[in-house]
Design a protein around this motif. Structure first.
Motif, PDB file in Angstrom:
ATOM      1  N   GLY A 115       0.793  -1.221   0.000  1.00 41.07           N
ATOM      2  CA  GLY A 115       0.000   0.000   0.000  1.00 41.07           C
ATOM      3  C   GLY A 115       0.824   1.268   0.000  1.00 41.07           C
ATOM      4  N   VAL A 116       2.110   1.182  -0.323  1.00 42.19           N
ATOM      5  CA  VAL A 116       2.971   2.360  -0.292  1.00 42.19           C
ATOM      6  C   VAL A 116       2.792   3.191  -1.560  1.00 42.19           C
ATOM      7  CG1 VAL A 116       4.632   1.214   1.193  1.00 42.19           C
ATOM      8  CG2 VAL A 116       4.955   1.145  -1.287  1.00 42.19           C
ATOM      9  N   SER A 117       3.087   4.489  -1.465  1.00 42.65           N
ATOM     10  CA  SER A 117       2.860   5.415  -2.576  1.00 42.65           C
ATOM     11  C   SER A 117       4.108   5.670  -3.406  1.00 42.65           C
ATOM     12  CB  SER A 117       2.325   6.751  -2.046  1.00 42.65           C
ATOM     13  OG  SER A 117       3.232   7.318  -1.116  1.00 42.65           O
ATOM     14  N   THR A 118       5.239   5.087  -3.030  1.00 43.18           N
ATOM     15  CA  THR A 118       6.455   5.152  -3.843  1.00 43.18           C
ATOM     16  C   THR A 118       7.116   3.782  -3.849  1.00 43.18           C
ATOM     17  OG1 THR A 118       7.868   5.842  -1.992  1.00 43.18           O
ATOM     18  CG2 THR A 118       6.859   7.599  -3.320  1.00 43.18           C
ATOM     19  N   ALA A 119       7.898   3.534  -4.884  1.00 42.44           N
ATOM     20  CA  ALA A 119       8.611   2.263  -5.004  1.00 42.44           C
ATOM     21  C   ALA A 119       9.865   2.484  -5.827  1.00 42.44           C
ATOM     22  CB  ALA A 119       7.713   1.202  -5.641  1.00 42.44           C
ATOM     23  N   LEU A 120      10.741   1.486  -5.838  1.00 38.46           N
ATOM     24  CA  LEU A 120      11.995   1.573  -6.572  1.00 38.46           C
ATOM     25  C   LEU A 120      11.861   0.793  -7.868  1.00 38.46           C
ATOM     26  CD1 LEU A 120      14.868   2.779  -6.138  1.00 38.46           C
ATOM     27  CD2 LEU A 120      15.568   0.484  -5.379  1.00 38.46           C
ATOM     28  N   SER A 121      12.210   1.428  -8.977  1.00 36.13           N
ATOM     29  CA  SER A 121      12.034   0.799 -10.289  1.00 36.13           C
ATOM     30  C   SER A 121      12.895  -0.452 -10.420  1.00 36.13           C
ATOM     31  CB  SER A 121      12.379   1.788 -11.400  1.00 36.13           C
ATOM     32  OG  SER A 121      13.758   2.113 -11.399  1.00 36.13           O
ATOM     33  N   GLU A 122      12.392  -1.398 -11.197  1.00 30.82           N
ATOM     34  CA  GLU A 122      13.086  -2.664 -11.403  1.00 30.82           C
ATOM     35  C   GLU A 122      13.831  -2.701 -12.734  1.00 30.82           C
ATOM     36  OE1 GLU A 122       9.625  -5.390 -13.479  1.00 30.82           O
ATOM     37  OE2 GLU A 122       9.685  -5.356 -11.300  1.00 30.82           O
ATOM     38  N   ASP A 123      13.984  -1.536 -13.371  1.00 25.08           N
ATOM     39  CA  ASP A 123      14.515  -1.487 -14.730  1.00 25.08           C
ATOM     40  C   ASP A 123      16.027  -1.356 -14.810  1.00 25.08           C
ATOM     41  OD1 ASP A 123      14.641   1.045 -13.684  1.00 25.08           O
ATOM     42  OD2 ASP A 123      13.805   2.060 -15.426  1.00 25.08           O
ATOM     43  N   SER A 180      17.038   2.037 -11.045  1.00 29.53           N
ATOM     44  CA  SER A 180      16.845   2.163  -9.586  1.00 29.53           C
ATOM     45  C   SER A 180      16.385   3.568  -9.207  1.00 29.53           C
ATOM     46  CB  SER A 180      18.145   1.797  -8.839  1.00 29.53           C
ATOM     47  OG  SER A 180      18.482   0.448  -9.065  1.00 29.53           O
ATOM     48  N   ILE A 181      15.282   3.983  -9.806  1.00 25.17           N
ATOM     49  CA  ILE A 181      14.712   5.309  -9.577  1.00 25.17           C
ATOM     50  C   ILE A 181      13.442   5.162  -8.742  1.00 25.17           C
ATOM     51  CG2 ILE A 181      13.608   7.288 -10.700  1.00 25.17           C
ATOM     52  CD1 ILE A 181      15.509   6.838 -13.054  1.00 25.17           C
ATOM     53  N   THR A 182      13.262   6.024  -7.762  1.00 23.48           N
ATOM     54  CA  THR A 182      12.021   6.030  -6.988  1.00 23.48           C
ATOM     55  C   THR A 182      10.914   6.661  -7.815  1.00 23.48           C
ATOM     56  OG1 THR A 182      13.215   6.172  -4.897  1.00 23.48           O
ATOM     57  CG2 THR A 182      10.910   6.856  -4.887  1.00 23.48           C
ATOM     58  N   TYR A 183       9.783   5.960  -7.921  1.00 21.35           N
ATOM     59  CA  TYR A 183       8.658   6.461  -8.702  1.00 21.35           C
ATOM     60  C   TYR A 183       7.400   6.473  -7.857  1.00 21.35           C
ATOM     61  CZ  TYR A 183       7.369   1.519  -9.311  1.00 21.35           C
ATOM     62  OH  TYR A 183       7.023   0.197  -9.099  1.00 21.35           O
ATOM     63  N   GLY A 184       6.431   7.279  -8.305  1.00 24.07           N
ATOM     64  CA  GLY A 184       5.184   7.469  -7.570  1.00 24.07           C
ATOM     65  C   GLY A 184       5.064   8.910  -7.141  1.00 24.07           C
ATOM     66  N   LYS A 197      14.917  -7.384 -13.663  1.00 20.10           N
ATOM     67  CA  LYS A 197      14.108  -7.990 -14.710  1.00 20.10           C
ATOM     68  C   LYS A 197      14.432  -7.359 -16.057  1.00 20.10           C
ATOM     69  CE  LYS A 197      10.123  -9.190 -11.834  1.00 20.10           C
ATOM     70  NZ  LYS A 197       8.651  -9.087 -11.680  1.00 20.10           N
ATOM     71  N   GLU A 198      14.033  -8.080 -17.120  1.00 23.30           N
ATOM     72  CA  GLU A 198      14.167  -7.510 -18.446  1.00 23.30           C
ATOM     73  C   GLU A 198      13.243  -6.302 -18.585  1.00 23.30           C
ATOM     74  OE1 GLU A 198      13.351 -10.640 -17.835  1.00 23.30           O
ATOM     75  OE2 GLU A 198      14.813 -11.985 -18.771  1.00 23.30           O
ATOM     76  N   ASN A 199      13.618  -5.392 -19.451  1.00 27.03           N
ATOM     77  CA  ASN A 199      12.743  -4.266 -19.744  1.00 27.03           C
ATOM     78  C   ASN A 199      11.808  -4.616 -20.890  1.00 27.03           C
ATOM     79  OD1 ASN A 199      13.560  -1.806 -18.049  1.00 27.03           O
ATOM     80  ND2 ASN A 199      15.527  -2.628 -18.708  1.00 27.03           N
ATOM     81  N   ASN A 200      10.821  -3.771 -21.082  1.00 23.79           N
ATOM     82  CA  ASN A 200       9.790  -4.006 -22.080  1.00 23.79           C
ATOM     83  C   ASN A 200      10.017  -3.105 -23.283  1.00 23.79           C
ATOM     84  OD1 ASN A 200       8.174  -5.552 -19.946  1.00 23.79           O
ATOM     85  ND2 ASN A 200       8.408  -3.531 -19.026  1.00 23.79           N
ATOM     86  N   ALA A 201       9.203  -3.271 -24.309  1.00 24.21           N
ATOM     87  CA  ALA A 201       9.287  -2.326 -25.421  1.00 24.21           C
ATOM     88  C   ALA A 201       8.936  -0.928 -24.910  1.00 24.21           C
ATOM     89  CB  ALA A 201       8.360  -2.745 -26.550  1.00 24.21           C
ATOM     90  N   PHE A 202       7.799  -0.826 -24.198  1.00 26.46           N
ATOM     91  CA  PHE A 202       7.359   0.426 -23.581  1.00 26.46           C
ATOM     92  C   PHE A 202       7.136   0.171 -22.095  1.00 26.46           C
ATOM     93  CE2 PHE A 202       5.941   0.668 -27.979  1.00 26.46           C
ATOM     94  CZ  PHE A 202       6.229   1.980 -28.352  1.00 26.46           C
ATOM     95  N   THR A 203       7.780   0.960 -21.238  1.00 28.04           N
ATOM     96  CA  THR A 203       7.629   0.823 -19.795  1.00 28.04           C
ATOM     97  C   THR A 203       7.217   2.170 -19.223  1.00 28.04           C
ATOM     98  OG1 THR A 203       9.397  -0.838 -19.785  1.00 28.04           O
ATOM     99  CG2 THR A 203       8.742   0.091 -17.666  1.00 28.04           C
ATOM    100  N   PHE A 204       6.129   2.178 -18.451  1.00 30.89           N
ATOM    101  CA  PHE A 204       5.570   3.424 -17.931  1.00 30.89           C
ATOM    102  C   PHE A 204       5.513   3.372 -16.402  1.00 30.89           C
ATOM    103  CE2 PHE A 204       3.508   2.582 -22.088  1.00 30.89           C
ATOM    104  CZ  PHE A 204       4.054   3.646 -22.798  1.00 30.89           C
ATOM    105  N   TYR A 205       6.337   4.198 -15.751  1.00 23.29           N
ATOM    106  CA  TYR A 205       6.356   4.286 -14.295  1.00 23.29           C
ATOM    107  C   TYR A 205       5.612   5.536 -13.842  1.00 23.29           C
ATOM    108  CZ  TYR A 205       9.971   0.648 -13.857  1.00 23.29           C
ATOM    109  OH  TYR A 205      10.672  -0.537 -13.872  1.00 23.29           O
ATOM    110  N   ALA A 206       4.462   5.356 -13.181  1.00 21.18           N
ATOM    111  CA  ALA A 206       3.701   6.470 -12.588  1.00 21.18           C
ATOM    112  C   ALA A 206       3.398   7.561 -13.611  1.00 21.18           C
ATOM    113  CB  ALA A 206       4.458   7.061 -11.393  1.00 21.18           C
ATOM    114  N   VAL A 207       3.125   7.160 -14.829  1.00 19.87           N
ATOM    115  CA  VAL A 207       2.859   8.131 -15.898  1.00 19.87           C
ATOM    116  C   VAL A 207       1.418   8.633 -15.776  1.00 19.87           C
ATOM    117  CG1 VAL A 207       2.710   8.437 -18.404  1.00 19.87           C
ATOM    118  CG2 VAL A 207       4.619   7.166 -17.398  1.00 19.87           C
ATOM    119  N   GLY A 208       1.238   9.956 -15.928  1.00 19.61           N
ATOM    120  CA  GLY A 208      -0.055  10.577 -15.689  1.00 19.61           C
ATOM    121  C   GLY A 208      -0.958  10.656 -16.905  1.00 19.61           C
TER     122      GLY A 208
END
Length: 398
Positions: free
Chosen positions: A132-140, A143-147, A175-186
């Motif tokens: 239930g946290v509002s920020t997390a660390l990217s797995e790409d 290692s960027i905090t998103y949210g 993990k592997e990255n995707n073609a398109f990866t969207f972290y907390a995109v508005g």
């Protein structure tokens, strides 16, 4: 940041203002494409005119900076040079002005799936991650905090963009990255007419956020065609088309990071197809269903075609492909039984388990009658193809 143009580029730029869609000036003089290199971190706005570019390294767009690409450009990475990706940091913007006849194509020189890390965008919209946290660390690997807190935040606009052969890890990414990866995109971000072609992981993955997307094509990606977690809640999605061939897992893998919720996404007009002979990414973890819901995943889905999710055999074990599979008891209780998961106007063919089922006999799946409906008249995704959906002479929509 560095940008190297050939001498021809300056001459070619004279013609851009009066270009027609057939890559020639009004007088019939062919437009000469710019050639150059894209690398480093961009700290000021930059527009890349129509041309052929090399993408070298992990290219980043800083906060407050806009990177723009004109229609018809091709951007090529090369795995032999190391890690490659295009990363839009929170507060940065990526504007890609492709057209149906002149898409912007990001590819890789070897044409081998998993050779670069694709397009990664960070926004400032809310997420609801594990616990239930509002920020997390990217797995790409970045290692960027998103949210964030701005649901209407914009990270730019992607029109008619194709990403090919992505799926590489960056650095020590988990993990592997995707073609398109969207972290907390508005939701202020525009995503339309995109193609994820032959990546080694998912075609599209959303990590929370509120962005919506229309006219998406996922073709030949090794893992899932569409995937999300961390409370993604896009409400205006339509025309999603997936064709799994060669290797592929789920058509759509849907979860909410174990957070019971009522904000699930909405997607209209979906086609999920799997070609005969398609194998899973790993025989040690067989995933063969069109829709998989787990970890409190929910949402509303309408006008759906599901085709080709049949049996898959490993050794002496046969796995039955399902149109819809509910993976765990909590998702069944909190999302299916409570009416927060809806799939309506569904047409299922060439699929072993045509009605929703549980992953184990203990999970008895009974949708409320109005939340699971079938029809022979479903049309699925209705997408107008063109150069943007054509690779090496093959129309991906056929």
């Amino acid at each position: 940041m560095k940008l190297k143009f050939l001498a021809m580029a300056a001459f070619a730029s004279i013609f851009f203002a009066s270009c027609s869609d057939d890559d020639s000036t009004d007088s019939g003089t062919p437009i000469v494409p710019v050639e150059g290199t894209i690398s480093g971190t961009y700290t000021s706005n930059q527009t890349f005119a129509y041309g052929n570019y090399s993408l070298e390294g992990v290219v980043k767009v800083n906060p407050g900076v806009t990177l723009t690409f004109d229609a018809g450009s091709t951007i090529t990475a090369d795995a032999t040079t190391g890690d490659n990706a295009l990363v839009v940091l929170k507060g940065g913007k990526l504007i890609i002005n492709g057209t149906a006849d002149a898409p912007v194509v990001f590819t890789e020189a070897s044409k081998i799936p998993g050779s670069w890390a694709g397009i990664i965008m960070y926004g400032d919209a809310p997420i609801n991650a594990l616990g239930g946290v509002s920020t997390a660390l990217s797995e790409d690997g970045n290692s960027i905090t998103y949210g964030g807190s701005d649901a209407s935040h914009s990270s730019g606009a992607l029109h008619y963009v194709r990403v090919e052969y992505a799926g590489a890890k960056l650095g020590d990414g988990t993990k592997e990255n995707n073609a398109f990866t969207f972290y907390a995109v508005g939701s202020g971000t525009v995503l339309d007419h995109l193609v994820a072609y032959k990546g080694a992981d998912d075609g599209y993955e959303f990590f929370g956020g509120t962005v919506s997307a229309t006219d998406l094509v996922a073709y030949g990606n090794y893992d899932d065609s569409f995937d999300w977690q961390d409370g993604w809640q896009g409400q205006n999605n339509s025309n999603w088309y997936a064709y799994q061939t060669g290797k592929g897992n789920f058509g759509m893998e849907i979860e909410a990071s174990n957070n019971n919720n009522s904000y699930g996404p909405k997607v209209n007009n979906i086609t999920l197809k799997k070609a005969a002979g398609t194998v899973t990414e790993s025989d040690a973890d067989v995933q063969v269903d069109a829709f998989q819901f787990k970890k409190e995943g929910n949402g509303t889905y309408n006008n759906i075609i599901i085709d080709g999710y049949g049996n898959y055999t490993v050794g002496a074990t046969t796995y039955q492909g399902a149109a819809v599979k509910i993976q765990d008891a909590n998702t069944n209780t909190n999302q299916v039984n409570s009416g927060k998961l809806k799939l309506t106007n569904v047409k299922v063919t060439n699929t072993t388990q045509m009605s929703p089922v549980g992953a184990t006999p203990a999970i008895i799946v009974n949708f409320p009658a109005e939340n699971w409906t079938t029809t022979s008249g479903a049309t699925g995704a209705t997408i107008t193809g063109g150069a943007w959906t054509t690779v090496n002479g093959t129309n991906l929509l056929q």
